[in-house]
Scaffold this motif. Structure first.
Motif, PDB file in Angstrom:
ATOM      1  N   SER A   1       0.447  -1.176   0.094  1.00  0.00           N
ATOM      2  CA  SER A   1       0.130   0.118   0.193  1.00  0.00           C
ATOM      3  C   SER A   1       1.129   1.347   0.056  1.00  0.00           C
ATOM      4  O   SER A   1       0.945   2.160  -0.219  1.00  0.00           O
ATOM      5  CB  SER A   1      -0.647  -0.378   1.131  1.00  0.00           C
ATOM      6  N   ALA A   2       2.336   1.064   0.538  1.00  0.00           N
ATOM      7  CA  ALA A   2       3.147   2.386   0.517  1.00  0.00           C
ATOM      8  C   ALA A   2       3.461   3.364  -0.834  1.00  0.00           C
ATOM      9  O   ALA A   2       3.823   3.732  -0.992  1.00  0.00           O
ATOM     10  CB  ALA A   2       4.420   1.697   1.538  1.00  0.00           C
ATOM     11  N   GLN A   3       3.617   1.624  -1.874  1.00  0.00           N
ATOM     12  CA  GLN A   3       3.595   2.076  -3.110  1.00  0.00           C
ATOM     13  C   GLN A   3       2.409   2.112  -3.570  1.00  0.00           C
ATOM     14  O   GLN A   3       2.514   2.813  -5.140  1.00  0.00           O
ATOM     15  CB  GLN A   3       4.435   1.616  -3.836  1.00  0.00           C
ATOM     16  N   GLY A   4       1.353   2.304  -3.511  1.00  0.00           N
ATOM     17  CA  GLY A   4       0.135   2.451  -4.403  1.00  0.00           C
ATOM     18  C   GLY A   4      -0.693   1.924  -5.591  1.00  0.00           C
ATOM     19  O   GLY A   4      -0.707   1.946  -6.662  1.00  0.00           O
ATOM     20  N   ILE A   9      10.164   1.581 -10.135  1.00  0.00           N
ATOM     21  CA  ILE A   9      10.720   2.136 -11.420  1.00  0.00           C
ATOM     22  C   ILE A   9       9.356   3.035 -12.428  1.00  0.00           C
ATOM     23  O   ILE A   9      10.015   3.656 -12.179  1.00  0.00           O
ATOM     24  CB  ILE A   9      11.479   1.256 -11.653  1.00  0.00           C
ATOM     25  N   TRP A  10       8.497   1.850 -13.379  1.00  0.00           N
ATOM     26  CA  TRP A  10       8.030   2.624 -13.917  1.00  0.00           C
ATOM     27  C   TRP A  10       7.714   3.400 -13.794  1.00  0.00           C
ATOM     28  O   TRP A  10       6.072   4.643 -14.226  1.00  0.00           O
ATOM     29  CB  TRP A  10       7.326   0.915 -14.316  1.00  0.00           C
ATOM     30  N   LEU A  11       6.699   3.000 -12.466  1.00  0.00           N
ATOM     31  CA  LEU A  11       5.364   4.482 -11.358  1.00  0.00           C
ATOM     32  C   LEU A  11       4.446   4.083 -11.986  1.00  0.00           C
ATOM     33  O   LEU A  11       3.427   5.067 -12.185  1.00  0.00           O
ATOM     34  CB  LEU A  11       6.116   5.662 -11.268  1.00  0.00           C
ATOM     35  N   ARG A  12       4.120   2.939 -12.201  1.00  0.00           N
ATOM     36  CA  ARG A  12       2.571   2.427 -13.098  1.00  0.00           C
ATOM     37  C   ARG A  12       1.942   1.210 -12.902  1.00  0.00           C
ATOM     38  O   ARG A  12       2.814   0.378 -11.994  1.00  0.00           O
ATOM     39  CB  ARG A  12       2.229   2.422 -14.524  1.00  0.00           C
ATOM     40  N   GLN A  27       0.595  -7.798 -11.402  1.00  0.00           N
ATOM     41  CA  GLN A  27       1.752  -8.596  -9.485  1.00  0.00           C
ATOM     42  C   GLN A  27       2.678  -7.671  -9.373  1.00  0.00           C
ATOM     43  O   GLN A  27       2.895  -7.761 -10.791  1.00  0.00           O
ATOM     44  CB  GLN A  27       1.340 -10.435  -9.981  1.00  0.00           C
ATOM     45  N   LEU A  28       3.174  -7.810  -8.728  1.00  0.00           N
ATOM     46  CA  LEU A  28       4.065  -6.992  -8.471  1.00  0.00           C
ATOM     47  C   LEU A  28       4.971  -8.011  -7.486  1.00  0.00           C
ATOM     48  O   LEU A  28       4.724  -8.515  -6.812  1.00  0.00           O
ATOM     49  CB  LEU A  28       3.788  -5.684  -7.761  1.00  0.00           C
ATOM     50  N   ASN A  46       8.812  -7.071 -15.631  1.00  0.00           N
ATOM     51  CA  ASN A  46      10.004  -6.647 -16.430  1.00  0.00           C
ATOM     52  C   ASN A  46      10.801  -5.542 -15.590  1.00  0.00           C
ATOM     53  O   ASN A  46      12.194  -6.006 -16.432  1.00  0.00           O
ATOM     54  CB  ASN A  46       9.142  -5.511 -17.629  1.00  0.00           C
ATOM     55  N   CYS A  47      10.930  -4.049 -14.668  1.00  0.00           N
ATOM     56  CA  CYS A  47      11.645  -3.968 -14.399  1.00  0.00           C
ATOM     57  C   CYS A  47      11.983  -4.982 -13.390  1.00  0.00           C
ATOM     58  O   CYS A  47      13.927  -4.555 -13.318  1.00  0.00           O
ATOM     59  CB  CYS A  47      11.163  -2.662 -13.382  1.00  0.00           C
ATOM     60  N   ASN A  48      11.267  -5.806 -12.796  1.00  0.00           N
ATOM     61  CA  ASN A  48      13.133  -6.341 -12.129  1.00  0.00           C
ATOM     62  C   ASN A  48      13.189  -7.401 -12.838  1.00  0.00           C
ATOM     63  O   ASN A  48      15.087  -7.787 -11.965  1.00  0.00           O
ATOM     64  CB  ASN A  48      11.463  -7.589 -11.423  1.00  0.00           C
ATOM     65  N   ALA A  49      13.193  -8.022 -13.884  1.00  0.00           N
ATOM     66  CA  ALA A  49      14.136  -8.645 -14.985  1.00  0.00           C
ATOM     67  C   ALA A  49      14.945  -7.880 -15.458  1.00  0.00           C
ATOM     68  O   ALA A  49      15.682  -8.008 -15.566  1.00  0.00           O
ATOM     69  CB  ALA A  49      13.142  -9.398 -16.393  1.00  0.00           C
TER      70      ALA A  49
END
Length: 73
Positions: A1-4, A9-12, A27-28, A46-49
């Motif tokens: 919830s802290a990241q909304g 990274i992507w902010l989406r 999923q995050l 994708n950002c994690n990869a």
């Protein structure tokens, strides 16, 4: 919830993915420092990869940025 519910990274919000039953979900992934094991943030697949493939190397990621800028059309 802290990241909304968005990628740090992507902010989406992550893209919809499908499970083996064809159901869609978002999923995050939990990102962690591979050296220390310490939790960093939640990232989309994708950002994690990207970080994983670059082996968390700032130098490699910086070179990738320079490459993209150089070859921008």
């Amino acid at each position: 919830s802290a990241q909304g519910g968005v990628c740090a990274i992507w902010l989406r919000h992550p893209r919809n993915r499908r499970n083996c039953k064809g159901e869609t979900y978002q999923q995050l992934d939990i990102d962690h420092d591979h050296r220390t094991g310490k939790f960093r943030a939640l990232l989309c697949f994708n950002c994690n990869a990207i970080l994983g493939h670059a082996q968390d190397s700032v130098a490699v990621l910086t070179q990738a940025i320079h490459y993209l800028v150089e070859h921008r059309q």
